[in-house]
Design an enzyme around this catalytic site. Structure first.
Site, PDB file in Angstrom:
ATOM      1  N   GLU A 158      -5.287  -7.173   2.187  1.00 23.57           N
ATOM      2  CA  GLU A 158      -6.116  -5.961   2.205  1.00 23.57           C
ATOM      3  C   GLU A 158      -7.112  -5.950   1.058  1.00 23.57           C
ATOM      4  OE1 GLU A 158      -3.934  -2.113   3.785  1.00 23.57           O
ATOM      5  OE2 GLU A 158      -2.730  -3.162   2.266  1.00 23.57           O
ATOM      6  N   PRO A 177      -3.403  -6.190   7.972  1.00 28.34           N
ATOM      7  CA  PRO A 177      -2.194  -5.369   8.028  1.00 28.34           C
ATOM      8  C   PRO A 177      -1.885  -4.695   6.696  1.00 28.34           C
ATOM      9  CG  PRO A 177      -1.664  -7.708   8.245  1.00 28.34           C
ATOM     10  CD  PRO A 177      -3.145  -7.598   8.192  1.00 28.34           C
ATOM     11  N   HIS A 178      -1.152  -3.582   6.782  1.00 28.28           N
ATOM     12  CA  HIS A 178      -0.798  -2.804   5.593  1.00 28.28           C
ATOM     13  C   HIS A 178       0.723  -2.690   5.509  1.00 28.28           C
ATOM     14  CE1 HIS A 178      -0.970   0.370   2.583  1.00 28.28           C
ATOM     15  NE2 HIS A 178      -0.100   1.034   3.320  1.00 28.28           N
ATOM     16  N   PRO A 179       1.292  -2.851   4.374  1.00 31.36           N
ATOM     17  CA  PRO A 179       0.704  -3.223   3.092  1.00 31.36           C
ATOM     18  C   PRO A 179       0.750  -4.732   2.893  1.00 31.36           C
ATOM     19  CG  PRO A 179       2.971  -2.547   2.739  1.00 31.36           C
ATOM     20  CD  PRO A 179       2.705  -2.459   4.235  1.00 31.36           C
TER      21      PRO A 179
END
Length: 110
Positions: free
Chosen positions: A87, A81-83
């Site tokens: 990541e 997932p972002h942010p």
């Protein structure tokens, strides 16, 4: 990396610094990085170094990858997932494959 090379294995290294992570910038914790060491022949994950914010939470993904014999592509193709800080693990895996999105795409062989 040194241990793998001492055993005669060639390695690739992917590294993603937290200084370019949107989540790390948002929480004001941009020191550190995620580094993934892979076997140059088949891209299997041999080791992971995590230094920086929430490293203790990110280690679980790295430990699972090593335990299950994952390839860098397995991590790179997993949705992160972002942010989020996780990541950085995906980006380091992509960097090891020469497919990094947010930093240079140079595959680093050793």
């Amino acid at each position: 990396m040194e241990e793998a090379e001492a055993k005669g294995r060639k390695t690739n290294v992917g590294k993603f610094p937290f200084v370019v992570s949107g989540r790390a910038m948002a929480i004001g914790e941009t020191s550190g990085f995620v580094k993934i060491v892979t076997d140059a022949e088949d891209d299997r994950v041999l080791g992971v170094h995590i230094v920086g914010p929430e490293a203790s939470d990110l280690i679980s993904e790295a430990a699972l990858a090593i335990e299950m014999g994952a390839y860098a592509e397995d991590i790179a193709l997993t949705i992160h997932p972002h942010p989020t800080l996780s990541e950085a693990v995906m980006e380091a895996a992509k960097h090891a494959l020469g497919e990094a999105i947010h930093i240079g795409n140079t595959k680093r062989s050793h």
